[in-house]
Scaffold this active site. Sequence first.
Site, PDB file in Angstrom:
ATOM      1  N   GLY B  31       0.805  -1.218   0.000  1.00 37.80           N
ATOM      2  CA  GLY B  31       0.000   0.000   0.000  1.00 37.80           C
ATOM      3  C   GLY B  31       0.839   1.269   0.000  1.00 37.80           C
ATOM      4  O   GLY B  31       2.032   1.240  -0.278  1.00 37.80           O
ATOM      5  N   TYR B  32       0.178   2.389   0.283  1.00 41.96           N
ATOM      6  CA  TYR B  32       0.769   3.727   0.178  1.00 41.96           C
ATOM      7  C   TYR B  32       1.378   3.883  -1.217  1.00 41.96           C
ATOM      8  O   TYR B  32       2.575   4.139  -1.378  1.00 41.96           O
ATOM      9  CB  TYR B  32       1.792   3.986   1.288  1.00 41.96           C
ATOM     10  CG  TYR B  32       1.769   5.444   1.702  1.00 41.96           C
ATOM     11  CD1 TYR B  32       0.698   5.965   2.422  1.00 41.96           C
ATOM     12  CD2 TYR B  32       2.789   6.311   1.325  1.00 41.96           C
ATOM     13  CE1 TYR B  32       0.650   7.310   2.760  1.00 41.96           C
ATOM     14  CE2 TYR B  32       2.756   7.653   1.646  1.00 41.96           C
ATOM     15  CZ  TYR B  32       1.676   8.142   2.369  1.00 41.96           C
ATOM     16  OH  TYR B  32       1.628   9.472   2.693  1.00 41.96           O
ATOM     17  N   HIS B  37       4.237   1.677  -8.109  1.00 43.40           N
ATOM     18  CA  HIS B  37       3.123   0.715  -8.094  1.00 43.40           C
ATOM     19  C   HIS B  37       2.230   0.896  -9.317  1.00 43.40           C
ATOM     20  O   HIS B  37       1.744  -0.068  -9.902  1.00 43.40           O
ATOM     21  CB  HIS B  37       2.255   0.927  -6.837  1.00 43.40           C
ATOM     22  CG  HIS B  37       2.977   0.726  -5.549  1.00 43.40           C
ATOM     23  ND1 HIS B  37       3.326   1.777  -4.724  1.00 43.40           N
ATOM     24  CD2 HIS B  37       3.411  -0.395  -4.930  1.00 43.40           C
ATOM     25  CE1 HIS B  37       3.930   1.297  -3.647  1.00 43.40           C
ATOM     26  NE2 HIS B  37       4.011  -0.018  -3.747  1.00 43.40           N
ATOM     27  N   GLY B 147       8.651  -4.641  -8.797  1.00 51.07           N
ATOM     28  CA  GLY B 147       9.519  -3.554  -9.249  1.00 51.07           C
ATOM     29  C   GLY B 147      10.992  -3.903  -9.101  1.00 51.07           C
ATOM     30  O   GLY B 147      11.380  -4.627  -8.189  1.00 51.07           O
ATOM     31  N   LYS B 149      13.181  -1.814  -8.234  1.00 53.45           N
ATOM     32  CA  LYS B 149      13.785  -1.039  -7.151  1.00 53.45           C
ATOM     33  C   LYS B 149      14.236  -1.992  -6.061  1.00 53.45           C
ATOM     34  O   LYS B 149      15.350  -1.901  -5.561  1.00 53.45           O
ATOM     35  CB  LYS B 149      12.771  -0.004  -6.617  1.00 53.45           C
ATOM     36  CG  LYS B 149      13.426   1.196  -5.982  1.00 53.45           C
ATOM     37  CD  LYS B 149      13.454   1.126  -4.472  1.00 53.45           C
ATOM     38  CE  LYS B 149      12.067   1.312  -3.901  1.00 53.45           C
ATOM     39  NZ  LYS B 149      12.023   0.907  -2.498  1.00 53.45           N
ATOM     40  N   ARG B 187       8.575   4.774   1.534  1.00 55.79           N
ATOM     41  CA  ARG B 187       9.331   5.266   2.697  1.00 55.79           C
ATOM     42  C   ARG B 187       9.890   6.677   2.494  1.00 55.79           C
ATOM     43  O   ARG B 187      10.387   7.268   3.450  1.00 55.79           O
ATOM     44  CB  ARG B 187      10.460   4.291   3.045  1.00 55.79           C
ATOM     45  CG  ARG B 187       9.955   3.002   3.697  1.00 55.79           C
ATOM     46  CD  ARG B 187      11.095   2.129   4.212  1.00 55.79           C
ATOM     47  NE  ARG B 187      10.608   1.023   5.032  1.00 55.79           N
ATOM     48  CZ  ARG B 187      10.469  -0.250   4.618  1.00 55.79           C
ATOM     49  NH1 ARG B 187      10.783  -0.570   3.379  1.00 55.79           N
ATOM     50  NH2 ARG B 187      10.021  -1.173   5.442  1.00 55.79           N
TER      51      ARG B 187
END
Lengths: 281, 281
Positions: B31-32, B37, B147, B149, B187
Amino acid sequence: MKIVTSVHEMRDLSMKERSKNKTIALVPTMGYLHEGHLSLLKEGRQRGDMLVMSLFVNPMQFGPKEDLAKYPRDFERDKKIAERAGTDVIFCPDSGQMYPGPFKTAVEVTELSGVLCGKTRPGHFKGVTTVVMKLFNIVLPHVALFGEKDFQQLVIIRQMVKDLNIPVEIIGMPIIREPDGLARSSRNIYLSADERRSALSISRGLSKAMDTFKTGNRNSTELISIVKNEIKSSGLKEDYVEVIDECTLEPASATANNARIVVAAYAGSTRLIDNVSLEKE
Amino acid sequence: MKIVTSVHEMRDLSMKERSKNKTIALVPTMGYLHEGHLSLLKEGRQRGDMLVMSLFVNPMQFGPKEDLAKYPRDFERDKKIAERAGTDVIFCPDSGQMYPGPFKTAVEVTELSGVLCGKTRPGHFKGVTTVVMKLFNIVLPHVALFGEKDFQQLVIIRQMVKDLNIPVEIIGMPIIREPDGLARSSRNIYLSADERRSALSISRGLSKAMDTFKTGNRNSTELISIVKNEIKSSGLKEDYVEVIDECTLEPASATANNARIVVAAYAGSTRLIDNVSLEKE
């Protein structure tokens, strides 16, 4: 009956059946079939439109000093037995198919894998859970059948399936015994005539403990002693005799629901296991 | 768009789609949501008849001193973003749904999980592989998107899928960056204005190393130094900067095929990661 050795071919076959909304039943084996396997195949035949028996002697579940090399094999005999039992597919990959290239992953039910047989056979159950996960992902069964003779294995697989939400129904089937009581096992072939006689002390000990249990004796220590004495007097070397909880595998009182006596012992260098449920009637 | 919180309901929904031979795409998230995403959802929308986004802040992948409690959450915002991206189902179970009762199983890609981020975050990747296996078994996707990342995570998941024959195609998607170069991450919200400025040194260092690489410099030590110096001079605390092989995650020469520079560093107490492929052109 189809003989499939390729992972991709097996997967494709299962995908095709699934796309037709057919049900797949899997009986995982290491071959050298006996009446125990046969009961799994018969039940599997009832539960699946397609019955797959895997036959793979999984190196990952054998310790370095165990019997991987000499594990009994007889493919032609297994093929006949499987076919007579109504098996549709034998999936019998070689090690190169199952473990190609560098293999780095393990599935482990940590807490349940270090006790009982796991103490004597470190890494064994990690090998079992990892290969069962692989077989599930290749064969894509709706239902898979395992024998209660390997009771710890069955409990561990049930826990893995629950914890990881694996979409497979696990069926445990009762132990099948020789007419004299010895639990059927592919490893029984290792026994000399003398060892075969001594090995009977395991099921005899369990029977005697059950008789005592049925008279109302709920003292775990006494029930365990009955089995230990029977085994010892026959010359077998005990590995463990315990009364355990069927879910946690932890030592339990014989008064508990789901209590079971479990045994492992050596006849010569052959390790034998057996168990019996302390069912309240 | 459906919101599903129950494991059973999600499984049933996926089984229904599968029985109609529909393709399911899964984007696992905590989430967030950010642009990273979003790129996964867009690609997933192309690849699946049903697009499922899971939203679960997985306790098992957080260490005891990590940011589980304060991890940013905004379900209403996530819902809007997911819906706009064409998501069909948000699967957002609570911890009780995902870890009911005593949990005893782990899936681990042992060799790849102890290096790089795994050194600083022991148990993290075991938590990731275990929950991803659970999500795969619940959502039953044909394809899942991750992802780049989190590059180590992607490599570990690919290895798990290969080793365990998991019938899911894994798609890795390029890193999405802020206009100034910072890799998008949930984050990033933790960063103060000063830390945000310092954090830029990571992508700037990687850019400078790439420029040097493109001039023909294949000296790993020099490329690593460029990144380390950039990070250090900005006041960030380096965790690691390495040139690694993209399959084994082991230190590699910059001349190797599949070499990548990977970085982790702290801006205050916020741990940031980034990476760039040393592609030969």
